[in-house]
Write an enzyme that holds these catalytic residues in place. Sequence first.
Site, short mmCIF file in Angstrom:
data_model
loop_
_atom_site.label_atom_id
_atom_site.label_comp_id
_atom_site.label_asym_id
_atom_site.label_seq_id
_atom_site.Cartn_x
_atom_site.Cartn_y
_atom_site.Cartn_z
N PRO A 183 0.83 -1.21 0.00
CA PRO A 183 0.00 0.00 0.00
C PRO A 183 0.86 1.25 0.00
CG PRO A 183 -0.98 -1.62 1.43
CD PRO A 183 0.34 -2.20 0.96
N CYS A 184 0.49 2.19 -0.85
CA CYS A 184 1.40 3.27 -1.22
C CYS A 184 0.93 4.65 -0.80
CB CYS A 184 1.57 3.25 -2.73
SG CYS A 184 -0.01 3.33 -3.63
N GLN A 185 -0.15 4.76 -0.02
CA GLN A 185 -0.69 6.09 0.24
C GLN A 185 0.30 7.00 0.96
OE1 GLN A 185 -2.22 3.24 0.62
NE2 GLN A 185 -4.32 3.35 -0.14
N PHE B 227 3.30 7.35 0.26
CA PHE B 227 4.23 7.90 -0.71
C PHE B 227 3.53 8.69 -1.81
CE2 PHE B 227 6.12 3.62 0.39
CZ PHE B 227 7.05 4.13 1.28
#
EC number: 2.1.1.37
Length: 439
Positions: A86-88, A90
Amino acid sequence: MASSKQRPIAVDLFAGAGGMTLGFEQAGFDVLAAVEFDPIHASVHEYNFPFWTTICKSVTDTTGREIRAKSAIGDRDIDVVFGGPPCQGFSLMGKRNLDDDRNSLVSHFVRLVLDLKPKFFVMENVKGITIGKQKEVLHQTMETFKQQGYQVREDYQVLNAANYGVPQNRRRLFLIGCRQGWNLPDYPTALTQPPNKKSTNKKSTARKRKPAVENLLPSTPNVRDAIGDIPEVNCYPELEYRDWVMVDYGTPSFYASQLRNLVSIEDNYAYSREYNPQLLTCSRRTKHTATTMARFAATKPGKSDRISHFYRLDLKGLCTTLRAGTASNRGAHTSPRPIHPITPRCITVREAARLHSYPDWFMFHTTKWHGFRQIGNSVPPLLAQAVARQIIQSLAIIPRKPQEKYALADRELLQFKMTQAEKYQHLEVQAIARRTRLK
């Protein structure tokens, strides 16, 4: 030289509904295990991939031994482990924060790769991880792999799905590595040229130059190619209370023909699924006020509505990046959904799926909220397939074209509420904290 036909094996971490799983399957992999902690997403993944194992568990509580034991992998040598932590934390779209707890999941991806010891790994993430302080996380990840006996492509690349046949501008980082003794795969070269790309050459009276090689590439399918054959959902009253209806489709483009399984695709090695070609699914209508529809109608294609900032699709252009919104434990916020290019309404989940390169047999949760989240969180299958083909090439094998055909029957998996999904997945505690509503 390529060896005899076979199907290499893979593991998908952070599987979601299965965009990367499908792309790697289409390239010729058997994705024998997929890990996904959200029980609703895990149930949808299980529906679409009933012949493999979906493990509903957080990667923070998972080990390589458990993944092997719960799937058909056993003690076999794994060809590739892939996933998009999960990238939120970044993301360029929000407040980038190195202390975001979701960023720690990158380290668990590294841990599980080292635990499973695959020949290759692929990590997908947002472009934001390559910028500013966030780059430290990426470089630390690369260094850890190298210290543990893996080669890593230090020329990591951000790939745009539009260059690989997806009618959507969507840029994602792909970090690729392999065990010592194997050759690092190349990044896939662009397969298509985005439409209406303006030339950067200045006007000149000199004789015309020969066209660049990239101009010889086939054009990326546009919005019309993706959804032009789907009948107008507002013509079907049933879609006000359910998400499917029997329809007569319009004339499809070549791109839509592939997603409708009307043409044979030589380099698609996915297992066949049974589905009724006259069935339109994942198409529950959205109710808009008259004021909203008037604003949407006044918004020109390729522009954004002045109040909602929803982007109106242009039939001749590409879709903007489809976003997921947030889970219930982070406010359950809905991301902007594109406005249909002809009708003053938001697009349906199925239309979004077409714009993301999902075939029509692929199903999502019956609610619009979960369906859009599952698409927005996923890697477009055609982009994943392009990357997976490079792994196949480095493995020096020829994928086996499967003859098996599967029926996708248990639609209950697509209809669960969170508590029902948790019960079905045998979870003892809440997987995701519920949203606290203000009184």
